[in-house]
Design an enzyme around this catalytic site. Structure first.
Site, PDB file in Angstrom:
ATOM      1  N   ARG A  50      29.474  32.074  41.372  1.00  0.00           N
ATOM      2  CA  ARG A  50      30.258  31.584  42.513  1.00  0.00           C
ATOM      3  C   ARG A  50      29.397  31.487  43.768  1.00  0.00           C
ATOM      4  NH1 ARG A  50      35.651  34.712  44.194  1.00  0.00           N
ATOM      5  NH2 ARG A  50      34.144  36.192  45.034  1.00  0.00           N
ATOM      6  N   LYS A 149      32.964  30.321  49.553  1.00  0.00           N
ATOM      7  CA  LYS A 149      32.991  31.647  50.173  1.00  0.00           C
ATOM      8  C   LYS A 149      31.915  31.669  51.248  1.00  0.00           C
ATOM      9  CE  LYS A 149      33.788  36.358  48.672  1.00  0.00           C
ATOM     10  NZ  LYS A 149      34.904  36.597  49.585  1.00  0.00           N
ATOM     11  N   GLU A 182      46.980  31.648  49.858  1.00  0.00           N
ATOM     12  CA  GLU A 182      46.498  32.972  49.446  1.00  0.00           C
ATOM     13  C   GLU A 182      46.625  33.900  50.633  1.00  0.00           C
ATOM     14  OE1 GLU A 182      42.286  33.083  48.662  1.00  0.00           O
ATOM     15  OE2 GLU A 182      41.826  31.733  50.312  1.00  0.00           O
TER      16      GLU A 182
HETATM   17  N1  PXG Z   1      40.644  35.135  48.830  1.00  0.00           N
HETATM   18  C1  PXG Z   1      39.741  35.254  49.822  1.00  0.00           C
HETATM   19  C2  PXG Z   1      39.847  34.386  51.009  1.00  0.00           C
HETATM   20  C3  PXG Z   1      38.696  36.184  49.708  1.00  0.00           C
HETATM   21  O1  PXG Z   1      37.785  36.303  50.668  1.00  0.00           O
HETATM   22  C4  PXG Z   1      39.598  36.863  47.563  1.00  0.00           C
HETATM   23  C5  PXG Z   1      40.585  35.909  47.725  1.00  0.00           C
HETATM   24  C6  PXG Z   1      39.555  37.660  46.299  1.00  0.00           C
HETATM   25  O2  PXG Z   1      38.499  37.192  45.486  1.00  0.00           O
HETATM   26  P1  PXG Z   1      37.745  38.139  44.453  1.00  0.00           P
HETATM   27  O3  PXG Z   1      36.685  37.282  43.870  1.00  0.00           O
HETATM   28  O4  PXG Z   1      37.219  39.290  45.242  1.00  0.00           O
HETATM   29  O5  PXG Z   1      38.743  38.567  43.465  1.00  0.00           O
HETATM   30  C7  PXG Z   1      38.621  37.009  48.566  1.00  0.00           C
HETATM   31  C8  PXG Z   1      37.507  38.003  48.451  1.00  0.00           C
HETATM   32  C9  PXG Z   1      37.564  42.242  52.994  1.00  0.00           C
HETATM   33  C10 PXG Z   1      36.941  41.159  52.202  1.00  0.00           C
HETATM   34  O6  PXG Z   1      36.829  42.942  53.694  1.00  0.00           O
HETATM   35  C11 PXG Z   1      37.620  40.604  51.150  1.00  0.00           C
HETATM   36  C12 PXG Z   1      37.024  39.587  50.401  1.00  0.00           C
HETATM   37  C13 PXG Z   1      35.801  39.185  50.747  1.00  0.00           C
HETATM   38  C14 PXG Z   1      35.156  39.749  51.818  1.00  0.00           C
HETATM   39  C15 PXG Z   1      35.713  40.752  52.551  1.00  0.00           C
HETATM   40  O7  PXG Z   1      38.794  42.386  52.927  1.00  0.00           O
HETATM   41  N2  PXG Z   1      37.744  39.099  49.347  1.00  0.00           N
END
Ligand code: PXG
Length: 298
Positions: A50, A149, A182
């Site tokens: 990713r 991301k 989301e």
């Molecule tokens: N949506 C968004 C916008 C994200 O940034 C997720 C979903 C979940 O994805 P994964 O691949 O982790 O299952 C994310 C990722 C935080 C933080 O501090 C959270 C994310 C990334 C960076 C910081 O809360 N989550």
């Protein structure tokens, strides 16, 4: 703590980037957040893939191969003696001039931080969390695609601030059409009549790694999963709701915009998935050190 920056390890206070880095000046870069459980990196290949997909989407050429990136990440974990932790992988556009033009940035910077994770309070896992929808809509897919991301998280941060103002930990973000996209750092699922639903990527969701794991775990048990456009009405009338993310893992949601969801307690489908998710984190992942080879039967 020892932090990896462009091939070298630095003490925490010496790990720095230039004020001319376009990651700082413009949020020009990409990142990943990855979990380590029991000295194994969970879903490492998926995160690396990713990261490179995000970079490709913004024409950022990461100055090392995915294999070298993987090794640098594992070495960062080893240097920090990580057993259970959280890794932040960042690639910035690098040092450039004060103009926007990324062509002036000679070389992207790669930063790897291996540390501890900030979790939601344990009560929320037990009893479920309350969340709200917020006024800030999700970025348009054809503007800055939320599938990337990127280091540009202001859209999410604004929504998070609005959640904080409302006294809750997470915010549901709708897209410009009013469909659920989301949360600010988590994907969203609902359960209705034994089926699982989560917004499609086209609605403005990140292709979450945890989201993917949960979809697989559900399908393995014969639970149908689909990705239709969802409205707030669908959420209010769900039997269960939960969020997924690398940090959050799976967290039940029991109230949305003041409406109680289902019974008001974490539901059976959610609890079952939580259990299976934890079981998976105990046995799967890339070991920090190559494991002794076991005899093969085939
Ligand atoms: N949506 C968004 C916008 C994200 O940034 C997720 C979903 C979940 O994805 P994964 O691949 O982790 O299952 C994310 C990722 C935080 C933080 O501090 C959270 C994310 C990334 C960076 C910081 O809360 N989550």
């Amino acid at each position: 703590m020892r932090v990896y920056v462009d091939g070298k390890f630095y003490r925490e206070r010496d790990a720095k980037v230039s004020v001319f880095d376009h990651g700082l000046l413009y949020g020009d870069g990409v990142f990943e957040g990855i979990r380590v459980y029991h000295q194994r990196v969970f879903k490492l290949d998926e995160h690396i893939e990713r990261l490179y997909a995000s970079a490709r989407a913004i024409l950022l050429e990461i100055p090392m191969t995915p294999a070298a990136m993987t090794e640098a990440l594992l070495e960062t974990c080893r240097q920090n003696r990580i057993r259970d932790g959280y890794i932040r992988l960042v690639v910035t556009r690098g040092i450039g001039t004060l103009g926007l033009n990324p062509n002036r940035c000679r070389r992207p910077s790669v930063i790897i931080i291996a540390g501890k994770i900030q979790l939601y309070p344990p009560e929320l896992y037990q009893h479920g969390m309350q969340i709200v929808t917020v006024p800030t809509t999700r970025n348009l897919v054809n503007a800055v695609n939320p599938a990337i991301k990127s280091l540009n998280y202001l859209n999410n941060i604004l929504a998070k601030i609005e959640a904080n103002i409302a006294g809750v930990e997470e915010a549901i973000m709708l897209n410009a059409e009013g469909f659920v996209a989301e949360c600010t750092g988590d994907n969203l699922f609902i359960v209705k009549r034994g089926q699982l639903f989560t917004p499609p990527l086209a609605a403005g969701a990140l292709y979450g790694i945890t989201r993917g794991v949960v979809i697989d775990l559900a399908r393995e048990q014969g639970i149908p999963v689909s990705e239709p456009n969802l409205t707030r009405y669908d959420l209010f009338n769900a039997d269960e709701c939960f969020l997924t993310g690398t940090g959050a893992e799976i967290i039940p949601v029991v109230k949305i915009d003041g409406r109680t969801i289902g019974s008001g307690d974490p539901g059976p489908v959610t609890c079952n998935l939580v259990e299976r998710y934890h079981a998976l984190t105990r046995v799967s992942g890339t070991p920090l050190r190559p494991e002794p080879r076991t005899a093969r039967t085939t």
